[in-house]
Design a protein around this motif. Sequence first.
Motif, PDB file in Angstrom:
ATOM      1  N   ASN A 158      -3.409  56.308  18.966  1.00  0.00           N
ATOM      2  CA  ASN A 158      -2.645  55.635  20.019  1.00  0.00           C
ATOM      3  C   ASN A 158      -2.064  56.677  20.982  1.00  0.00           C
ATOM      4  O   ASN A 158      -0.849  56.827  21.083  1.00  0.00           O
ATOM      5  N   PRO A 159      -2.928  57.420  21.683  1.00  0.00           N
ATOM      6  CA  PRO A 159      -2.459  58.577  22.473  1.00  0.00           C
ATOM      7  C   PRO A 159      -1.541  58.187  23.622  1.00  0.00           C
ATOM      8  O   PRO A 159      -1.819  57.242  24.366  1.00  0.00           O
ATOM      9  N   LYS A 160      -0.438  58.959  23.756  1.00  0.00           N
ATOM     10  CA  LYS A 160       0.549  58.676  24.794  1.00  0.00           C
ATOM     11  C   LYS A 160       0.782  59.844  25.741  1.00  0.00           C
ATOM     12  O   LYS A 160       1.128  59.642  26.901  1.00  0.00           O
ATOM     13  N   ALA A 161       0.643  61.099  25.245  1.00  0.00           N
ATOM     14  CA  ALA A 161       0.957  62.237  26.103  1.00  0.00           C
ATOM     15  C   ALA A 161       0.426  63.528  25.500  1.00  0.00           C
ATOM     16  O   ALA A 161       0.209  63.625  24.286  1.00  0.00           O
ATOM     17  N   ILE A 162       0.226  64.504  26.385  1.00  0.00           N
ATOM     18  CA  ILE A 162      -0.082  65.879  25.982  1.00  0.00           C
ATOM     19  C   ILE A 162       1.156  66.716  26.270  1.00  0.00           C
ATOM     20  O   ILE A 162       1.648  66.749  27.406  1.00  0.00           O
ATOM     21  N   LEU A 163       1.670  67.368  25.240  1.00  0.00           N
ATOM     22  CA  LEU A 163       2.877  68.189  25.347  1.00  0.00           C
ATOM     23  C   LEU A 163       2.494  69.648  25.136  1.00  0.00           C
ATOM     24  O   LEU A 163       1.791  69.973  24.168  1.00  0.00           O
TER      25      LEU A 163
END
Length: 194
Positions: free
Chosen positions: A40-45
């Motif tokens: 459930n990808p939301k962001a790259i940090l």
Amino acid sequence: MQVKFRAFGDYQTNCYIVDDRFIIDPGVGATSWVLENIKNPKAILLTHGHFDHIWSVAELKEELYLPVYIHKNDAFMLEEDIFNMNIPKTKADFLVDEGDINIDDTIIKFRHFPGHTPGCCVIEIDNIMFSGDFVFDGSIGRFDFPYSDQNDMKNSLKKFLSLNYDKIIYPGHGNTTTIKKAQENIKNYWLKVL
């Protein structure tokens, strides 16, 4: 909190997937592993902008339509190939400063510890810290690269000693440690040799 990780590339850079939502520091060759393991990808940090931590950002951003978060002082490294490595270039979507951000109802804290790079950060999510190349198990990040600064590193290490709590640390390379263990190592060795 669930953490999946694997080391990639010649420098064995750790890429992390946190709670099946957040990708941290996807380095050289990380794309396939991330795509197979994130649900459930939301962001790259990003902890900082060195090529071995950001190599797969452009590909993952395009593949998953994800926003990219990096400290404002390192954002240029996504667009400029400072080590002449033919890195895939991209742009950050959010330039962070020190403090809390809310992504998908999760509080993510960026703590700015310059020295290794101008925008070097640790990222805290719940009871875990991702230290990038700031501190490792028994060591600290190098400060002899372009845009590194020994004086900034020394000041950042002193700032790190002021943290009055403990968490497990997942570093950019190597094994896990804890804040307290890293602080002891800094006090007993690194601040004496810097």
